[in-house]
Design an enzyme around this catalytic site. Structure first.
Site, PDB file in Angstrom:
ATOM      1  N   ARG A  32       0.850  -1.194   0.000  1.00 61.38           N
ATOM      2  CA  ARG A  32       0.000   0.000   0.000  1.00 61.38           C
ATOM      3  C   ARG A  32       0.882   1.238   0.000  1.00 61.38           C
ATOM      4  O   ARG A  32       1.849   1.325   0.718  1.00 61.38           O
ATOM      5  CB  ARG A  32      -1.018   0.004   1.137  1.00 61.38           C
ATOM      6  CG  ARG A  32      -0.450   0.020   2.536  1.00 61.38           C
ATOM      7  CD  ARG A  32      -1.529   0.375   3.550  1.00 61.38           C
ATOM      8  NE  ARG A  32      -1.296  -0.136   4.887  1.00 61.38           N
ATOM      9  CZ  ARG A  32      -0.382   0.293   5.736  1.00 61.38           C
ATOM     10  NH1 ARG A  32       0.445   1.269   5.379  1.00 61.38           N
ATOM     11  NH2 ARG A  32      -0.275  -0.221   6.938  1.00 61.38           N
ATOM     12  N   HIS A  92      -1.694   3.330   6.918  1.00 56.97           N
ATOM     13  CA  HIS A  92      -2.857   2.467   7.134  1.00 56.97           C
ATOM     14  C   HIS A  92      -4.177   3.225   6.943  1.00 56.97           C
ATOM     15  O   HIS A  92      -5.072   2.769   6.246  1.00 56.97           O
ATOM     16  CB  HIS A  92      -2.791   1.897   8.556  1.00 56.97           C
ATOM     17  CG  HIS A  92      -4.062   1.271   8.990  1.00 56.97           C
ATOM     18  ND1 HIS A  92      -4.538   0.116   8.419  1.00 56.97           N
ATOM     19  CD2 HIS A  92      -4.991   1.648   9.917  1.00 56.97           C
ATOM     20  CE1 HIS A  92      -5.696  -0.201   8.984  1.00 56.97           C
ATOM     21  NE2 HIS A  92      -5.994   0.710   9.884  1.00 56.97           N
ATOM     22  N   TYR A 113       7.278   4.307   9.503  1.00 54.84           N
ATOM     23  CA  TYR A 113       7.942   3.042   9.866  1.00 54.84           C
ATOM     24  C   TYR A 113       8.545   2.333   8.658  1.00 54.84           C
ATOM     25  O   TYR A 113       9.113   1.257   8.781  1.00 54.84           O
ATOM     26  CB  TYR A 113       6.928   2.105  10.563  1.00 54.84           C
ATOM     27  CG  TYR A 113       5.556   2.121   9.916  1.00 54.84           C
ATOM     28  CD1 TYR A 113       5.275   1.319   8.803  1.00 54.84           C
ATOM     29  CD2 TYR A 113       4.552   2.975  10.374  1.00 54.84           C
ATOM     30  CE1 TYR A 113       4.042   1.363   8.188  1.00 54.84           C
ATOM     31  CE2 TYR A 113       3.319   3.021   9.762  1.00 54.84           C
ATOM     32  CZ  TYR A 113       3.056   2.210   8.673  1.00 54.84           C
ATOM     33  OH  TYR A 113       1.837   2.256   8.047  1.00 54.84           O
TER      34      TYR A 113
HETATM   35  C1  LIG Z   1     -10.554  -7.982  15.469  1.00 56.82           C
HETATM   36  C2  LIG Z   1      -9.967  -6.645  15.113  1.00 56.82           C
HETATM   37  N1  LIG Z   1      -8.841  -6.222  15.730  1.00 56.82           N
HETATM   38  C3  LIG Z   1      -8.322  -5.002  15.427  1.00 56.82           C
HETATM   39  C4  LIG Z   1      -8.937  -4.214  14.497  1.00 56.82           C
HETATM   40  C5  LIG Z   1      -8.352  -2.835  14.160  1.00 56.82           C
HETATM   41  N2  LIG Z   1      -7.787  -2.844  12.805  1.00 56.82           N
HETATM   42  C6  LIG Z   1      -8.474  -2.348  11.754  1.00 56.82           C
HETATM   43  S1  LIG Z   1      -7.640  -2.508  10.334  1.00 56.82           S
HETATM   44  C7  LIG Z   1      -6.304  -3.199  11.093  1.00 56.82           C
HETATM   45  C8  LIG Z   1      -5.090  -3.632  10.308  1.00 56.82           C
HETATM   46  C9  LIG Z   1      -5.481  -4.537   9.191  1.00 56.82           C
HETATM   47  O1  LIG Z   1      -4.363  -5.002   8.502  1.00 56.82           O
HETATM   48  P1  LIG Z   1      -4.546  -5.970   7.280  1.00 56.82           P
HETATM   49  O2  LIG Z   1      -5.537  -7.031   7.612  1.00 56.82           O
HETATM   50  O3  LIG Z   1      -3.193  -6.422   6.888  1.00 56.82           O
HETATM   51  O4  LIG Z   1      -5.222  -5.106   6.163  1.00 56.82           O
HETATM   52  P2  LIG Z   1      -4.706  -3.751   5.545  1.00 56.82           P
HETATM   53  O5  LIG Z   1      -5.214  -2.663   6.458  1.00 56.82           O
HETATM   54  O6  LIG Z   1      -3.226  -3.818   5.500  1.00 56.82           O
HETATM   55  O7  LIG Z   1      -5.331  -3.683   4.204  1.00 56.82           O
HETATM   56  C10 LIG Z   1      -6.536  -3.313  12.461  1.00 56.82           C
HETATM   57  C11 LIG Z   1      -5.577  -3.895  13.420  1.00 56.82           C
HETATM   58  C12 LIG Z   1     -10.119  -4.690  13.884  1.00 56.82           C
HETATM   59  N3  LIG Z   1     -10.775  -3.987  12.959  1.00 56.82           N
HETATM   60  N4  LIG Z   1     -10.603  -5.916  14.192  1.00 56.82           N
END
Ligand SMILES: Cc1ncc(C[n+]2csc(CCOP(=O)(O)OP(=O)(O)O)c2C)c(N)n1
Length: 345
Positions: free
Chosen positions: A258, A262, A270
Site C-alpha cells: 500500500r 494504514h 515506519y
Molecule cells: C478484530 C480486530 N482487531 C483489530 C482491528 C483494528 N484494525 C483495523 S484494520 C487493522 C489492520 C489490518 O491489517 P490488514 O488485515 O493487513 O489489512 P490492511 O489494512 O493492511 O489492508 C486493524 C488492526 C479490527 N478492525 N478488528
C-alpha cells in the site's frame, strides 16, 4: 430469507453489473478501471483533507492490480466478502465512482444510501455480500456461504478477501479448517500489502509465505505477484476453476503493497526510503500500461484518452456526489430489523 439487493445504477444508465462485465472482457478496460480506482482514492483523500468527509478511511493506491484482477477473473454470481480497505475493490467490481464517493460523504446516492461511510459496502448485483471490519470475520463467514452454496448445489463459489492482518487470528484457522474438512467451494484470498497498521507481516507471522499455511489444512495454495494484473487474473481464474470443480477450497496470496499509511492519520514513518523507492517503481498501472503498449494494444493517443477519461469521470463523479442530498434520518433504521408478516413464525 433472501439477501436484499442494493443495486446502484450509474447516472448514465450503466449498471454496476455491466461495468463488472466490461472489466472481465477487455484488458484495456482493466487499465481504465485501475486508473479510475486510483483517481477515486485521490479524491477521497482530498475530501478528508478539505474536511468534507468524517471518520477514518483506508485507501489502496498500488493495490489496483489485485482488485481489478479479482473482479476480472471471478464470475459475477460468486459471493464475495470484502475487507475494510474497500474503495478500490468496489470500483473494480463495478460500483461507480459516484456511488463510492457519495457513500464516503454520507449522501443518499451512495452505495448503501449514505449509511455505510467509507468501509461498509453491499451490492449483491455484482456479488458483493458484505464488508467486514472485524479482522478475520469474513473467513468463517465465507465458509458458511460456501456451505450454503454446496447444499444448494450451486455453481457459484464463495470468496473471502482479507489482509495479512487476519491470518494470525483464530477466525482464519477455523474458517480454513471447516472449509477443508467439508470440501467447501471457497476461495480464500489474502491481499498481503505487507503491513497490518504499523507492523510488517513477517515480524508477526511465522512460517514465511502466507500461502504456505494452506498446507496445514490440506488446502492447495499459490502466491502471486500482486503488481501484475495479468498474473493475478490467471491465478484467480485457475483457483476458481479448481474450487468450482468441487476440489474444495483454495488459498491465494496476492503479494502487493500500500502506497500510503494504514489510514489517513498514519504517515507511514515506519518504512525506510529504500523500500518505498523499490515499490514506487512497481506501480501496477504503469507496469500494465507499458505491457499494453509493447503488445501494440495501446498507442499514445488511446492511452492519453484513457487517462484523461478516467480523471474526468472521477472529477464529475465528485461534483455530483458533493451536490447530492443527504439521506433522511429514517434510513438509520433501514435493514436493522426484518419485518415479519403477521403470524409468521
Ligand atoms: C478484530 C480486530 N482487531 C483489530 C482491528 C483494528 N484494525 C483495523 S484494520 C487493522 C489492520 C489490518 O491489517 P490488514 O488485515 O493487513 O489489512 P490492511 O489494512 O493492511 O489492508 C486493524 C488492526 C479490527 N478492525 N478488528
Amino acid at each position: 430469507m433472501s439477501i436484499r439487493s442494493l443495486t446502484v445504477d450509474a447516472p448514465d444508465g450503466t449498471t454496476a453489473l455491466a461495468r463488472r462485465d466490461a472489466v472481465r472482457g477487455d484488458r484495456v478496460v482493466r487499465l481504465g478501471r485501475m486508473l479510475e480506482a486510483r483517481h477515486v482514492e485521490t479524491q477521497i483523500r482530498r475530501f478528508h483533507d478539505e474536511g468534507m468527509a468524517w471518520g477514518s478511511t483506508h485507501t489502496a493506491e498500488w493495490q489496483e492490480a489485485s482488485a481489478v484482477g479479482l473482479a476480472a477473473a471471478l464470475q459475477h454470481d460468486d459471493l464475495v466478502c470484502f475487507p475494510h480497505r474497500v474503495h478500490t475493490l468496489s470500483v473494480a467490481f463495478g460500483i461507480t465512482p459516484e456511488a463510492v464517493l457519495a457513500e464516503c460523504l454520507g449522501k443518499a446516492s451512495g452505495i448503501v444510501g449514505g449509511i455505510g461511510g467509507s468501509v461498509h459496502v453491499t451490492d449483491t448485483s455484482v456479488g458483493i455480500l458484505h464488508t467486514f471490519t472485524i479482522l478475520g470475520a469474513q473467513v468463517p463467514v465465507a465458509a458458511g456461504v460456501g456451505l450454503a452454496l454446496q447444499v444448494q448445489g450451486s455453481a457459484s463459489i464463495a470468496v473471502s478477501i482479507f489482509g495479512d492482518g487476519s491470518v494470525n487470528m483464530g477466525a482464519f484457522h477455523e474458517g480454513l479448517n471447516l472449509a477443508s474438512i467439508w470440501r467447501l467451494p471457497v476461495l480464500f484470498v489474502c491481499e498481503n500489502n505487507q503491513y497490518s497498521e504499523h507492523t510488517r507481516y513477517d515480524r508477526v507471522t511465522a512460517g514465511g509465505d502466507i500461502a504456505a499455511r494452506g498446507a496445514s489444512y490440506a488446502i492447495p495454495s499459490a502466491a502471486v505477484d500482486g503488481q501484475d494484473v495479468d498474473e493475478v487474473v490467471a491465478a484467480v481464474a485457475d483457483a476458481r476453476t479448481r474450487v468450482a470443480a468441487g476440489e474444495g477450497p483454495f488459498l491465494l496470496e496476492i503479494k502487493t503493497w500500500r502506497r500510503y499509511g494504514h489510514s489517513r492519520s498514519d504517515q507511514a514513518g515506519y518504512r525506510d526510503d529504500e523500500e518505498v523507492a523499490r515499490w514506487l517503481e512497481r506501480d501496477p498501472i504503469e507496469l500494465f500500461a507499458q505491457r499494453l503498449r509493447s503488445e501494440g494494444l495501446l498507442d499514445e493517443q488511446a492511452e492519453e484518452h484513457l487517462r484523461a477519461d478516467a480523471e474526468r469521470r472521477v472529477a464529475e463523479a465528485a461534483e455530483h456526489a458533493l451536490a447530492a442530498t443527504e439521506p433522511d434520518a429514517s434510513v438509520m433504521f433501514r435493514n436493522v430489523h426484518v419485518d415479519r408478516e403477521e403470524g409468521a413464525a
